[in-house]
Motif scaffolding. Structure first.
Motif, PDB file in Angstrom:
ATOM      1  N   ASP A  78       0.203  16.160  38.761  1.00 11.31           N
ATOM      2  CA  ASP A  78      -0.616  17.365  38.604  1.00 11.31           C
ATOM      3  C   ASP A  78       0.006  18.423  39.497  1.00 11.31           C
ATOM      4  O   ASP A  78      -0.126  18.374  40.716  1.00 11.31           O
ATOM      5  CB  ASP A  78      -2.075  17.122  38.988  1.00 11.31           C
ATOM      6  CG  ASP A  78      -2.946  18.351  38.723  1.00 11.31           C
ATOM      7  OD1 ASP A  78      -2.417  19.400  38.304  1.00 11.31           O
ATOM      8  OD2 ASP A  78      -4.166  18.252  38.964  1.00 11.31           O
ATOM      9  N   SER A  79       0.752  19.338  38.873  1.00 15.26           N
ATOM     10  CA  SER A  79       1.415  20.403  39.625  1.00 15.26           C
ATOM     11  C   SER A  79       1.556  21.630  38.734  1.00 15.26           C
ATOM     12  O   SER A  79       1.308  21.570  37.527  1.00 15.26           O
ATOM     13  CB  SER A  79       2.803  19.952  40.096  1.00 15.26           C
ATOM     14  OG  SER A  79       3.697  19.871  39.002  1.00 15.26           O
ATOM     15  N   GLU A  80       1.973  22.720  39.331  1.00 14.71           N
ATOM     16  CA  GLU A  80       2.184  23.932  38.541  1.00 14.71           C
ATOM     17  C   GLU A  80       3.308  23.731  37.531  1.00 14.71           C
ATOM     18  O   GLU A  80       3.222  24.185  36.399  1.00 14.71           O
ATOM     19  CB  GLU A  80       2.504  25.110  39.460  1.00 14.71           C
ATOM     20  CG  GLU A  80       2.663  26.426  38.705  1.00 14.71           C
ATOM     21  CD  GLU A  80       2.933  27.594  39.615  1.00 14.71           C
ATOM     22  OE1 GLU A  80       2.205  28.584  39.507  1.00 14.71           O
ATOM     23  OE2 GLU A  80       3.880  27.515  40.432  1.00 14.71           O
ATOM     24  N   ASP A  81       4.368  23.030  37.940  1.00 16.05           N
ATOM     25  CA  ASP A  81       5.519  22.804  37.049  1.00 16.05           C
ATOM     26  C   ASP A  81       5.179  21.935  35.847  1.00 16.05           C
ATOM     27  O   ASP A  81       5.624  22.206  34.734  1.00 16.05           O
ATOM     28  CB  ASP A  81       6.674  22.155  37.812  1.00 16.05           C
ATOM     29  CG  ASP A  81       7.353  23.121  38.763  1.00 16.05           C
ATOM     30  OD1 ASP A  81       7.143  24.344  38.642  1.00 16.05           O
ATOM     31  OD2 ASP A  81       8.098  22.642  39.645  1.00 16.05           O
ATOM     32  N   ARG A  84      -1.004  18.532  34.122  1.00 20.02           N
ATOM     33  CA  ARG A  84      -1.455  17.143  34.232  1.00 20.02           C
ATOM     34  C   ARG A  84      -0.659  16.276  33.259  1.00 20.02           C
ATOM     35  O   ARG A  84      -0.625  16.558  32.069  1.00 20.02           O
ATOM     36  CB  ARG A  84      -2.949  17.045  33.921  1.00 20.02           C
ATOM     37  CG  ARG A  84      -3.808  17.602  34.997  1.00 20.02           C
ATOM     38  CD  ARG A  84      -5.287  17.417  34.667  1.00 20.02           C
ATOM     39  NE  ARG A  84      -6.062  18.196  35.603  1.00 20.02           N
ATOM     40  CZ  ARG A  84      -6.337  19.495  35.453  1.00 20.02           C
ATOM     41  NH1 ARG A  84      -5.952  20.134  34.369  1.00 20.02           N
ATOM     42  NH2 ARG A  84      -7.019  20.148  36.375  1.00 20.02           N
ATOM     43  N   ARG A  85      -0.065  15.222  33.794  1.00 16.97           N
ATOM     44  CA  ARG A  85       0.756  14.312  32.985  1.00 16.97           C
ATOM     45  C   ARG A  85       0.495  12.877  33.421  1.00 16.97           C
ATOM     46  O   ARG A  85       0.227  12.610  34.587  1.00 16.97           O
ATOM     47  CB  ARG A  85       2.248  14.590  33.179  1.00 16.97           C
ATOM     48  CG  ARG A  85       2.668  16.019  32.931  1.00 16.97           C
ATOM     49  CD  ARG A  85       3.010  16.213  31.496  1.00 16.97           C
ATOM     50  NE  ARG A  85       3.506  17.568  31.280  1.00 16.97           N
ATOM     51  CZ  ARG A  85       3.434  18.167  30.141  1.00 16.97           C
ATOM     52  NH1 ARG A  85       2.911  17.568  29.091  1.00 16.97           N
ATOM     53  NH2 ARG A  85       3.881  19.392  29.989  1.00 16.97           N
ATOM     54  N   ILE A  86       0.627  11.961  32.467  1.00 20.33           N
ATOM     55  CA  ILE A  86       0.526  10.538  32.788  1.00 20.33           C
ATOM     56  C   ILE A  86       1.511   9.773  31.903  1.00 20.33           C
ATOM     57  O   ILE A  86       1.737  10.144  30.749  1.00 20.33           O
ATOM     58  CB  ILE A  86      -0.918  10.020  32.636  1.00 20.33           C
ATOM     59  CG1 ILE A  86      -1.082   8.715  33.382  1.00 20.33           C
ATOM     60  CG2 ILE A  86      -1.324   9.922  31.186  1.00 20.33           C
ATOM     61  CD1 ILE A  86      -2.501   8.460  33.833  1.00 20.33           C
ATOM     62  N   GLY A 112       2.201  13.382  28.053  1.00 18.96           N
ATOM     63  CA  GLY A 112       0.968  14.148  27.884  1.00 18.96           C
ATOM     64  C   GLY A 112      -0.108  13.694  28.854  1.00 18.96           C
ATOM     65  O   GLY A 112       0.197  13.187  29.938  1.00 18.96           O
ATOM     66  N   GLU A 113      -1.371  13.841  28.445  1.00 23.21           N
ATOM     67  CA  GLU A 113      -2.488  13.496  29.319  1.00 23.21           C
ATOM     68  C   GLU A 113      -3.067  12.108  29.050  1.00 23.21           C
ATOM     69  O   GLU A 113      -4.028  11.701  29.690  1.00 23.21           O
ATOM     70  CB  GLU A 113      -3.589  14.556  29.220  1.00 23.21           C
ATOM     71  CG  GLU A 113      -3.135  15.896  29.778  1.00 23.21           C
ATOM     72  CD  GLU A 113      -4.238  16.942  29.809  1.00 23.21           C
ATOM     73  OE1 GLU A 113      -5.372  16.667  29.364  1.00 23.21           O
ATOM     74  OE2 GLU A 113      -3.956  18.051  30.281  1.00 23.21           O
ATOM     75  N   ASN A 132      -9.229  16.738  34.132  1.00 18.02           N
ATOM     76  CA  ASN A 132      -9.857  17.561  35.158  1.00 18.02           C
ATOM     77  C   ASN A 132     -11.321  17.167  35.248  1.00 18.02           C
ATOM     78  O   ASN A 132     -12.006  17.091  34.247  1.00 18.02           O
ATOM     79  CB  ASN A 132      -9.719  19.040  34.802  1.00 18.02           C
ATOM     80  CG  ASN A 132     -10.290  19.954  35.872  1.00 18.02           C
ATOM     81  OD1 ASN A 132     -11.028  19.519  36.755  1.00 18.02           O
ATOM     82  ND2 ASN A 132      -9.942  21.216  35.801  1.00 18.02           N
ATOM     83  N   SER A 133     -11.766  16.937  36.475  1.00 19.51           N
ATOM     84  CA  SER A 133     -13.163  16.594  36.692  1.00 19.51           C
ATOM     85  C   SER A 133     -13.644  17.293  37.960  1.00 19.51           C
ATOM     86  O   SER A 133     -13.251  16.920  39.061  1.00 19.51           O
ATOM     87  CB  SER A 133     -13.329  15.077  36.831  1.00 19.51           C
ATOM     88  OG  SER A 133     -14.665  14.756  37.108  1.00 19.51           O
ATOM     89  N   GLY A 134     -14.424  18.343  37.794  1.00 15.63           N
ATOM     90  CA  GLY A 134     -14.967  19.052  38.945  1.00 15.63           C
ATOM     91  C   GLY A 134     -13.920  19.702  39.826  1.00 15.63           C
ATOM     92  O   GLY A 134     -14.059  19.726  41.039  1.00 15.63           O
ATOM     93  N   GLY A 135     -12.842  20.191  39.211  1.00 13.43           N
ATOM     94  CA  GLY A 135     -11.807  20.878  39.975  1.00 13.43           C
ATOM     95  C   GLY A 135     -10.724  19.990  40.533  1.00 13.43           C
ATOM     96  O   GLY A 135      -9.785  20.461  41.172  1.00 13.43           O
ATOM     97  N   GLU A 136     -10.818  18.685  40.328  1.00 14.76           N
ATOM     98  CA  GLU A 136      -9.748  17.770  40.750  1.00 14.76           C
ATOM     99  C   GLU A 136      -9.345  16.924  39.558  1.00 14.76           C
ATOM    100  O   GLU A 136     -10.071  16.851  38.568  1.00 14.76           O
ATOM    101  CB  GLU A 136     -10.181  16.909  41.930  1.00 14.76           C
ATOM    102  CG  GLU A 136     -11.340  15.988  41.621  1.00 14.76           C
ATOM    103  CD  GLU A 136     -11.852  15.261  42.863  1.00 14.76           C
ATOM    104  OE1 GLU A 136     -11.864  15.853  43.949  1.00 14.76           O
ATOM    105  OE2 GLU A 136     -12.228  14.106  42.725  1.00 14.76           O
TER     106      GLU A 136
END
Length: 145
Positions: A78-81, A84-86, A112-113, A132-136
């Motif tokens: 999880d970064s700007e570059d 979210r990836r898994i 992807g996610e 994303n869950s509650g900002g994290e």
């Protein structure tokens, strides 16, 4: 300044406990490290400053329902570059003894996610997602075999 937080839940649905075999932190730091052993369910937590974010991978080994030594790999970011990836892999334990982390990172960056690999030889699989869950970010992974 914004902090990126990744909370993870790891569930073991293989024959016996899973033990950590290897791990790699590309960026970020642990708030709660990967569990050394997963009997049924455990978790981890990582963080770092935005835009660098969090990127890491872990490999667990154990036996499948046929008593064959297997391993399960989980990588997430999880970064700007990357956003979210898994990414995940599974199969015979020997496949994970000399991991090419550059290759894993490239696969992660192109993923992807969600991830759902299945190894037909060992009958192992992984169901994993990052959201994303509650900002994290939350990572959920189930290791099956």
């Amino acid at each position: 300044m914004q902090i990126v937080i990744v909370e993870g839940t790891l569930k073991n649905q293989s024959k016996g406990p899973l033990s950590i075999m290897d791990s790699k932190v590309f960026s970020g730091y642990f708030v709660k490290p990967f569990p050394n052993t997963i009997s049924t369910s455990d978790g981890f937590s990582m963080a770092d400053m935005y835009p660098k974010g969090v990127k890491a991978a872990v490999v667990y080994s154990g036996t499948n329902r046929f008593d064959v030594e297997c391993a399960w790999l989980l990588a997430f970011a999880d970064s700007e570059d990357t956003g979210r990836r898994i990414y995940a892999e599974c199969g015979l334990k020997g496949k994970f003894e000399n991991i090419n982390w550059e290759s894993i990172e490239k696969n992660l960056d192109a993923s992807g996610e969600t991830a759902n690999p299945c190894d037909k030889l060992t009958m192992t699989s992984v169901y994993a997602s990052i959201a994303n869950s509650g900002g994290e970010s939350t990572v959920d992974a189930i290791f099956l075999g």
